[in-house]
Design a protein around this motif. Sequence first.
Motif, PDB file in Angstrom:
ATOM      1  N   THR A  79       0.830  -1.206   0.000  1.00 37.81           N
ATOM      2  CA  THR A  79       0.000   0.000   0.000  1.00 37.81           C
ATOM      3  C   THR A  79       0.861   1.252   0.000  1.00 37.81           C
ATOM      4  OG1 THR A  79      -1.735  -1.192   1.207  1.00 37.81           O
ATOM      5  CG2 THR A  79      -1.850   1.213   1.202  1.00 37.81           C
ATOM      6  N   ALA A  80       1.914   1.255   0.811  1.00 37.10           N
ATOM      7  CA  ALA A  80       2.814   2.416   0.856  1.00 37.10           C
ATOM      8  C   ALA A  80       3.492   2.625  -0.494  1.00 37.10           C
ATOM      9  CB  ALA A  80       3.848   2.229   1.960  1.00 37.10           C
ATOM     10  N   ALA A 125       7.392  15.703  -2.076  1.00 40.19           N
ATOM     11  CA  ALA A 125       7.787  15.688  -0.660  1.00 40.19           C
ATOM     12  C   ALA A 125       7.107  14.530   0.068  1.00 40.19           C
ATOM     13  CB  ALA A 125       7.428  17.021  -0.006  1.00 40.19           C
ATOM     14  N   GLU A 126       5.793  14.397  -0.131  1.00 39.10           N
ATOM     15  CA  GLU A 126       5.054  13.298   0.510  1.00 39.10           C
ATOM     16  C   GLU A 126       5.432  11.950  -0.102  1.00 39.10           C
ATOM     17  OE1 GLU A 126       0.895  13.499   1.400  1.00 39.10           O
ATOM     18  OE2 GLU A 126       0.931  15.685   1.456  1.00 39.10           O
ATOM     19  N   ALA A 127       5.776  11.965  -1.390  1.00 44.89           N
ATOM     20  CA  ALA A 127       6.184  10.722  -2.055  1.00 44.89           C
ATOM     21  C   ALA A 127       7.441  10.158  -1.404  1.00 44.89           C
ATOM     22  CB  ALA A 127       6.431  10.971  -3.536  1.00 44.89           C
ATOM     23  N   GLU A 128       8.377  11.028  -1.056  1.00 48.10           N
ATOM     24  CA  GLU A 128       9.619  10.593  -0.410  1.00 48.10           C
ATOM     25  C   GLU A 128       9.330  10.005   0.962  1.00 48.10           C
ATOM     26  OE1 GLU A 128      14.075  12.395   0.493  1.00 48.10           O
ATOM     27  OE2 GLU A 128      12.752  13.366  -0.962  1.00 48.10           O
ATOM     28  N   GLU A 129       8.405  10.629   1.683  1.00 50.83           N
ATOM     29  CA  GLU A 129       8.011  10.126   3.007  1.00 50.83           C
ATOM     30  C   GLU A 129       7.358   8.751   2.886  1.00 50.83           C
ATOM     31  OE1 GLU A 129       4.843  11.366   6.503  1.00 50.83           O
ATOM     32  OE2 GLU A 129       5.668  12.952   5.245  1.00 50.83           O
ATOM     33  N   ALA A 135       7.825   6.649   0.442  1.00 51.02           N
ATOM     34  CA  ALA A 135       8.868   5.711   0.006  1.00 51.02           C
ATOM     35  C   ALA A 135       9.664   5.188   1.199  1.00 51.02           C
ATOM     36  CB  ALA A 135       9.792   6.393  -0.990  1.00 51.02           C
ATOM     37  N   THR A 136       9.984   6.102   2.120  1.00 51.66           N
ATOM     38  CA  THR A 136      10.711   5.708   3.339  1.00 51.66           C
ATOM     39  C   THR A 136       9.899   4.697   4.135  1.00 51.66           C
ATOM     40  OG1 THR A 136      11.730   7.903   3.430  1.00 51.66           O
ATOM     41  CG2 THR A 136      11.849   6.584   5.427  1.00 51.66           C
ATOM     42  N   LYS A 181      11.211  -2.740  -5.850  1.00 52.12           N
ATOM     43  CA  LYS A 181      10.290  -1.890  -6.602  1.00 52.12           C
ATOM     44  C   LYS A 181      10.225  -0.480  -6.015  1.00 52.12           C
ATOM     45  CE  LYS A 181       6.448  -3.418  -8.407  1.00 52.12           C
ATOM     46  NZ  LYS A 181       5.120  -4.072  -8.579  1.00 52.12           N
ATOM     47  N   VAL A 182      10.256  -0.391  -4.697  1.00 52.90           N
ATOM     48  CA  VAL A 182      10.244   0.934  -4.056  1.00 52.90           C
ATOM     49  C   VAL A 182      11.468   1.730  -4.481  1.00 52.90           C
ATOM     50  CG1 VAL A 182      10.300   2.217  -1.884  1.00 52.90           C
ATOM     51  CG2 VAL A 182       8.912   0.145  -2.063  1.00 52.90           C
TER      52      VAL A 182
END
Length: 215
Positions: free
Chosen positions: A131-132, A146-150, A152-153, A170-171
Amino acid sequence: TYESILKRVRKAYHGLVAEWLIQHSEERIWEYTGLIADHLELAGKTEQATIYLYQAGERAANRYANDEALRYFTRALALTPEDDLAGHFDLLLAREGVLNLIGDRVAQERDLNSLKQIAESIGDVRRQADTALRRMIYLVETSNFAEAEESATDAISLAQAAIDLHCEAKVNLHWGRSLWHHGKSVQAISRLETALHLTQAHHFQEIEAEVFRNL
């Protein structure tokens, strides 16, 4: 003629037609999954119908018949019992993939929120990682880097906790691609090289090809 047949008898006949199609379709059964699902649903065999609707949705999605795939997945969701959280998750994940392809961001976000809620309710770390990852892809597509990086983490942490190396690869691939498009080439190469190491170590060839293409 059809309307003249008693409803309880109709159900039995629909069941017989479904059984006949299943038995006689043989290697061409994939062409008839939607039709089989129709007859199973009309026969009142909703559990079986859901399985064939899911298969019909997958076949339609693989042919990029996106509207058809959405209809099948949505019908399957409507037939799935509310307490079958795993079933709902799998169907929502499939539908979210189609929504991402056609760019229906409102419906996609709605499905992503449902996926997150279900994954957390089940307590399934692997599903939470998936889901993440999907949310990260959505955020990249909507230019919310910015939220995409969060996200991804979070996805990498969850994938590592679940020991899901395929998801982790894949991430890193999608994160690297996002960084590249955002003008951060050095960081992008680092992420893509991490993805490459994982794909080569564990023979994820379909991801490996994408990593090389982006590198």
